[in-house]
Write a protein that holds these residues in place. Structure first.
Motif, PDB file in Angstrom:
ATOM      1  N   GLY A 284      26.192 -18.596 -64.390  1.00 55.26           N
ATOM      2  CA  GLY A 284      24.920 -18.915 -63.722  1.00 55.26           C
ATOM      3  C   GLY A 284      23.894 -17.799 -63.877  1.00 55.26           C
ATOM      4  O   GLY A 284      24.190 -16.728 -64.404  1.00 55.26           O
ATOM      5  N   THR A 287      19.389 -15.403 -60.011  1.00 56.80           N
ATOM      6  CA  THR A 287      18.779 -15.916 -58.769  1.00 56.80           C
ATOM      7  C   THR A 287      18.729 -17.447 -58.823  1.00 56.80           C
ATOM      8  O   THR A 287      18.794 -18.041 -59.910  1.00 56.80           O
ATOM      9  CB  THR A 287      17.313 -15.428 -58.600  1.00 56.80           C
ATOM     10  OG1 THR A 287      16.545 -16.010 -59.660  1.00 56.80           O
ATOM     11  CG2 THR A 287      17.199 -13.914 -58.647  1.00 56.80           C
ATOM     12  N   ILE A 288      18.620 -18.042 -57.628  1.00 55.06           N
ATOM     13  CA  ILE A 288      18.572 -19.513 -57.567  1.00 55.06           C
ATOM     14  C   ILE A 288      17.358 -20.041 -58.329  1.00 55.06           C
ATOM     15  O   ILE A 288      17.447 -21.006 -59.088  1.00 55.06           O
ATOM     16  CB  ILE A 288      18.547 -20.003 -56.096  1.00 55.06           C
ATOM     17  CG1 ILE A 288      19.886 -19.653 -55.432  1.00 55.06           C
ATOM     18  CG2 ILE A 288      18.281 -21.506 -56.013  1.00 55.06           C
ATOM     19  CD1 ILE A 288      20.060 -20.169 -54.025  1.00 55.06           C
ATOM     20  N   GLU A 289      16.227 -19.356 -58.179  1.00 54.25           N
ATOM     21  CA  GLU A 289      15.000 -19.806 -58.865  1.00 54.25           C
ATOM     22  C   GLU A 289      15.226 -19.864 -60.381  1.00 54.25           C
ATOM     23  O   GLU A 289      14.931 -20.856 -61.034  1.00 54.25           O
ATOM     24  CB  GLU A 289      13.819 -18.853 -58.578  1.00 54.25           C
ATOM     25  CG  GLU A 289      13.292 -18.893 -57.150  1.00 54.25           C
ATOM     26  CD  GLU A 289      14.298 -18.322 -56.141  1.00 54.25           C
ATOM     27  OE1 GLU A 289      14.984 -17.328 -56.475  1.00 54.25           O
ATOM     28  OE2 GLU A 289      14.419 -18.910 -55.043  1.00 54.25           O
ATOM     29  N   HIS A 291      18.064 -19.944 -61.930  1.00 53.92           N
ATOM     30  CA  HIS A 291      19.106 -20.920 -62.257  1.00 53.92           C
ATOM     31  C   HIS A 291      18.509 -22.326 -62.343  1.00 53.92           C
ATOM     32  O   HIS A 291      18.795 -23.068 -63.276  1.00 53.92           O
ATOM     33  CB  HIS A 291      20.241 -20.865 -61.234  1.00 53.92           C
ATOM     34  CG  HIS A 291      21.443 -21.672 -61.631  1.00 53.92           C
ATOM     35  ND1 HIS A 291      22.471 -21.144 -62.389  1.00 53.92           N
ATOM     36  CD2 HIS A 291      21.768 -22.975 -61.401  1.00 53.92           C
ATOM     37  CE1 HIS A 291      23.380 -22.097 -62.605  1.00 53.92           C
ATOM     38  NE2 HIS A 291      22.978 -23.214 -62.003  1.00 53.92           N
ATOM     39  N   ARG A 292      17.660 -22.657 -61.349  1.00 53.18           N
ATOM     40  CA  ARG A 292      17.030 -23.991 -61.360  1.00 53.18           C
ATOM     41  C   ARG A 292      16.171 -24.163 -62.620  1.00 53.18           C
ATOM     42  O   ARG A 292      16.091 -25.240 -63.191  1.00 53.18           O
ATOM     43  CB  ARG A 292      16.138 -24.181 -60.137  1.00 53.18           C
ATOM     44  CG  ARG A 292      16.885 -24.189 -58.814  1.00 53.18           C
ATOM     45  CD  ARG A 292      17.365 -25.586 -58.447  1.00 53.18           C
ATOM     46  NE  ARG A 292      17.906 -25.609 -57.103  1.00 53.18           N
ATOM     47  CZ  ARG A 292      19.108 -26.122 -56.792  1.00 53.18           C
ATOM     48  NH1 ARG A 292      19.883 -26.633 -57.718  1.00 53.18           N
ATOM     49  NH2 ARG A 292      19.514 -26.116 -55.545  1.00 53.18           N
ATOM     50  N   LEU A 331      24.440 -25.498 -58.597  1.00 51.92           N
ATOM     51  CA  LEU A 331      24.446 -24.033 -58.517  1.00 51.92           C
ATOM     52  C   LEU A 331      25.868 -23.494 -58.689  1.00 51.92           C
ATOM     53  O   LEU A 331      26.840 -24.224 -58.480  1.00 51.92           O
ATOM     54  CB  LEU A 331      23.913 -23.589 -57.155  1.00 51.92           C
ATOM     55  CG  LEU A 331      22.475 -24.016 -56.828  1.00 51.92           C
ATOM     56  CD1 LEU A 331      22.132 -23.651 -55.387  1.00 51.92           C
ATOM     57  CD2 LEU A 331      21.488 -23.348 -57.807  1.00 51.92           C
ATOM     58  N   THR A 332      25.977 -22.209 -59.017  1.00 52.57           N
ATOM     59  CA  THR A 332      27.287 -21.584 -59.175  1.00 52.57           C
ATOM     60  C   THR A 332      28.146 -21.751 -57.925  1.00 52.57           C
ATOM     61  O   THR A 332      29.326 -22.078 -58.010  1.00 52.57           O
ATOM     62  CB  THR A 332      27.122 -20.078 -59.477  1.00 52.57           C
ATOM     63  OG1 THR A 332      26.433 -19.959 -60.720  1.00 52.57           O
ATOM     64  CG2 THR A 332      28.457 -19.378 -59.577  1.00 52.57           C
ATOM     65  N   GLU A 334      28.085 -24.075 -55.732  1.00 52.57           N
ATOM     66  CA  GLU A 334      28.561 -25.466 -55.614  1.00 52.57           C
ATOM     67  C   GLU A 334      29.718 -25.731 -56.585  1.00 52.57           C
ATOM     68  O   GLU A 334      30.691 -26.391 -56.249  1.00 52.57           O
ATOM     69  CB  GLU A 334      27.410 -26.438 -55.873  1.00 52.57           C
ATOM     70  CG  GLU A 334      26.370 -26.407 -54.763  1.00 52.57           C
ATOM     71  CD  GLU A 334      25.046 -27.059 -55.149  1.00 52.57           C
ATOM     72  OE1 GLU A 334      24.318 -27.483 -54.230  1.00 52.57           O
ATOM     73  OE2 GLU A 334      24.729 -27.134 -56.365  1.00 52.57           O
TER      74      GLU A 334
END
Ligand code: TYM
Length: 386
Positions: A284, A287-289, A291-292, A331-332, A334
């Motif tokens: 992944g 950061t989430i941003e 990753h998305r 996400l990682t 999940e």
């Protein structure tokens, strides 16, 4: 120099499996072979075959030829009881059971307490025998047919095997084992002899023997194949698996001395969760941003690889997860949750079967139909094949 090493005692670096086929002189398992097997097995192939976890072989085509002619084969595999078993160790046993179920073949399982005592400096014989017993419970929990399976501990069954072992040992000289296994002048003489013993079960029946194991065990089979015909037996056939990679990434192999690299069959749900959350190498983004936006890379993500190799047999579901992770929707965290749930369910069932195995141990080792025949038999007398 290769940038990786694979021997029965050591795996270093990131293994290039295609290269290994060339180095070891084995053959790739082709689509064509799998299709023939599928026809003979009369149903869908096991996920370990479908997804290429078993990737290489010796003479597996001859096993299929035999089956097509109505001739049978027998299965042999084993475990060196150096401590608790991890999930990777189960892979050859799971496929062995699949073959037994599909083809009603006899299975011989060697537990090498002698090898581990000789090989591990700090291991006492009592400890090796203790782990032999514990590991046997894990192996029985895989669900082998009690009348067609014989599990034996070397230090108990040695008397039966010894005459065959010395016949084999007489044909193997020091130069050969030094070249094949890297033994040196300081290797103890027990280990120098040991390869002869690991070869013995390939002569348990006059039929062709098929060995499911990871590729690290192949050096033994090379020696067997040079000797077998002079004894009037078939060269062994083998199918080789890749290693279930360590949690920490593709380098090296899972190791008992580094608990963060492996999930053991005895790990409780909390330990499984902590290890995966903390150590499972992620494909992944930081950061989430990101990753998305950029998505993850399942090809290097260990959680995804474990799902692919073993824990998500549903092809459609696996594809959904792959697409969703690659696109950044999943996400990682999940993905890891999904794997944790799968592993914990698997281990819960395993533990139940392992408890029941305690009552069955004498059946697999002494009293079952095949076990009894193997204790009563003179192994040099091939007219009494079970
Ligand atoms: P041992 O105890 O090192 O390994 C037991 C079996 O597990 C395989 N293996 C793995 N498979 C998938 N992923 C992994 N990460 C992984 N790590 C290990 C091994 O290849 C093996 O099949 N000398 C042997 C015992 C033995 C044996 C045999 C094994 C005796 N006779 C016949 C196979 C076939 C040993 O110490 O295995």
């Amino acid at each position: 120099m290769e940038e990786f090493t694979v021997t029965p005692w050591e795996v270093k670096g990131r293994v290039d499996y295609e290269k290994l086929i060339k180095i070891f002189g084995t053959e790739a398992i082709t689509r064509d072979l799998l299709e023939r097997l599928e026809r003979l097995a009369g149903g869908e192939l096991h996920v370990l075959l479908r997804r290429g976890v078993f990737f290489s072989h010796r003479d597996f085509d001859k096993i299929l030829d035999d089956l097509e002619k109505g001739k049978g084969f027998f299965l042999y595999t084993g475990r060196g009881p150096s401590g608790p078993m991890h999930i990777g160790h189960l892979i050859p046993f799971i496929l062995t059971k699949w073959f037994q179920d599909r083809f009603r073949a006899n299975v011989y399982i060697m537990i090498t307490d002698d090898e581990k005592f000789l090989d591990e400096e700090k291991m006492s014989l009592e400890e090796a025998r203790h782990w032999a017993f514990e590991n046997t419970l894990d192996i029985i929990a895989v669900g082998f047919d009690p009348d067609r399976t014989f599990i034996f501990h070397d230090t108990e069954y040695i008397g039966k095997m010894y005459p065959l072992a010395i016949k084999i040992a007489k044909k193997i000289n020091y130069n050969l084992v030094r070249a094949v296994f890297g033994f040196t002048g300081s290797t103890n003489i027990g280990l120098l002899f040991y390869p002869a013993l690991q070869i013995v079960p390939t002569f348990f029946e006059k039929k062709r023997c098929l060995i499911p194991a990871a590729i690290d065990q192949d050096p033994y089979w090379r020696i067997q194949r040079d000797l077998a015909e002079s004894f009037g037996y078939y060269k062994v056939a083998a199918i080789h698996s890749k290693f279930l990679p360590p949690l920490t990434g593709f380098e090296g192999k899972m190791s008992s001395s580094k608990p963060e690299t492996a999930i053991f069959l005895t790990d409780d749900p909390k330990t499984v969760r902590t290890k995966i959350m903390k150590y499972a190498f992620s494909g992944g983004q930081p950061t989430i941003e990101l990753h998305r936006k950029l998505g993850g890379n399942p090809d290097i993500d260990i959680s995804f690889q474990w799902l692919k190799m073993l824990f998500e047999p549903d092809d459609r579901r696996l594809k959904e997860i792959e697409d969703s992770y690659r696109s950044g929707a999943m996400l990682t965290g999940e993905l890891k949750e999904y794997l944790i749930d799968k592993i914990n369910r698997f281990l819960e069932e395993h533990r139940e079967r392992r408890e029941k195995a305690r009552e069955m141990i004498h059946v697999y080792m002494r009293e079952g139909k095949l076990a009894r025949a193997m204790w009563e038999r003179d192994l040099l007398d091939t007219n009494t094949d079970p």
